[in-house]
Design a protein around this motif. Structure first.
Motif, short mmCIF file in Angstrom:
data_model
loop_
_atom_site.label_atom_id
_atom_site.label_comp_id
_atom_site.label_asym_id
_atom_site.label_seq_id
_atom_site.Cartn_x
_atom_site.Cartn_y
_atom_site.Cartn_z
N ALA A 56 0.82 -1.20 0.00
CA ALA A 56 0.00 0.00 0.00
C ALA A 56 0.86 1.26 0.00
N LEU A 57 2.04 1.18 0.62
CA LEU A 57 2.91 2.35 0.67
C LEU A 57 3.37 2.75 -0.73
N GLY A 58 3.61 1.77 -1.57
CA GLY A 58 4.01 2.07 -2.94
C GLY A 58 2.93 2.81 -3.72
N GLU A 59 1.67 2.48 -3.45
CA GLU A 59 0.57 3.16 -4.12
C GLU A 59 0.45 4.61 -3.67
N VAL A 60 0.69 4.86 -2.40
CA VAL A 60 0.56 6.20 -1.85
C VAL A 60 1.72 7.08 -2.27
N THR A 61 2.93 6.54 -2.21
CA THR A 61 4.12 7.35 -2.49
C THR A 61 4.59 7.27 -3.93
#
Length: 79
Positions: A1-6
Motif C-alpha cells: 500500500a505504501l508504494g501506491e501512496v508514495t
C-alpha cells in the motif's frame, strides 16, 4: 500500500522480496505503475509474473496485452 501512496517503486520491490517472491499484488501494482509511466517494455516482466501467480486478474492480462502491443511483441499480445 505504501508504494501506491508514495509512487515509490522500491516499495513494491521490498514487498516482493519480503514475501519470498509470492506476493503477486506487488508485481501487479509495480507493473501498473510502470505502465502508467509509459515504460512499456519494463512493465511486461512484472505483469507476466503477476498473471502467472494470479491468472484471474483480468486487468493484469489487459495491461500485459496493451504493453506488448506497444512494443510490437505480437506473440505475447496475442497470448
Amino acid at each position: 500500500a505504501l508504494g501506491e501512496v508514495t509512487n515509490d517503486l522500491s516499495c513494491y520491490e521490498t514487498a516482493w522480496n519480503i514475501s519470498k517472491q509470492r506476493y503477486g499484488r506487488a508485481q501487479r501494482l509495480w507493473g501498473f505503475s510502470l505502465l502508467r509511466q509509459g515504460k512499456w517494455a519494463e512493465c511486461i516482466p512484472h505483469l507476466e509474473i503477476s498473471v502467472a501467480l494470479k491468472p484471474l486478474y483480468h486487468s493484469a492480462w489487459f495491461g500485459l496485452g496493451s504493453a506488448a502491443m506497444r512494443v510490437e511483441d505480437w506473440e505475447r499480445a496475442q497470448r
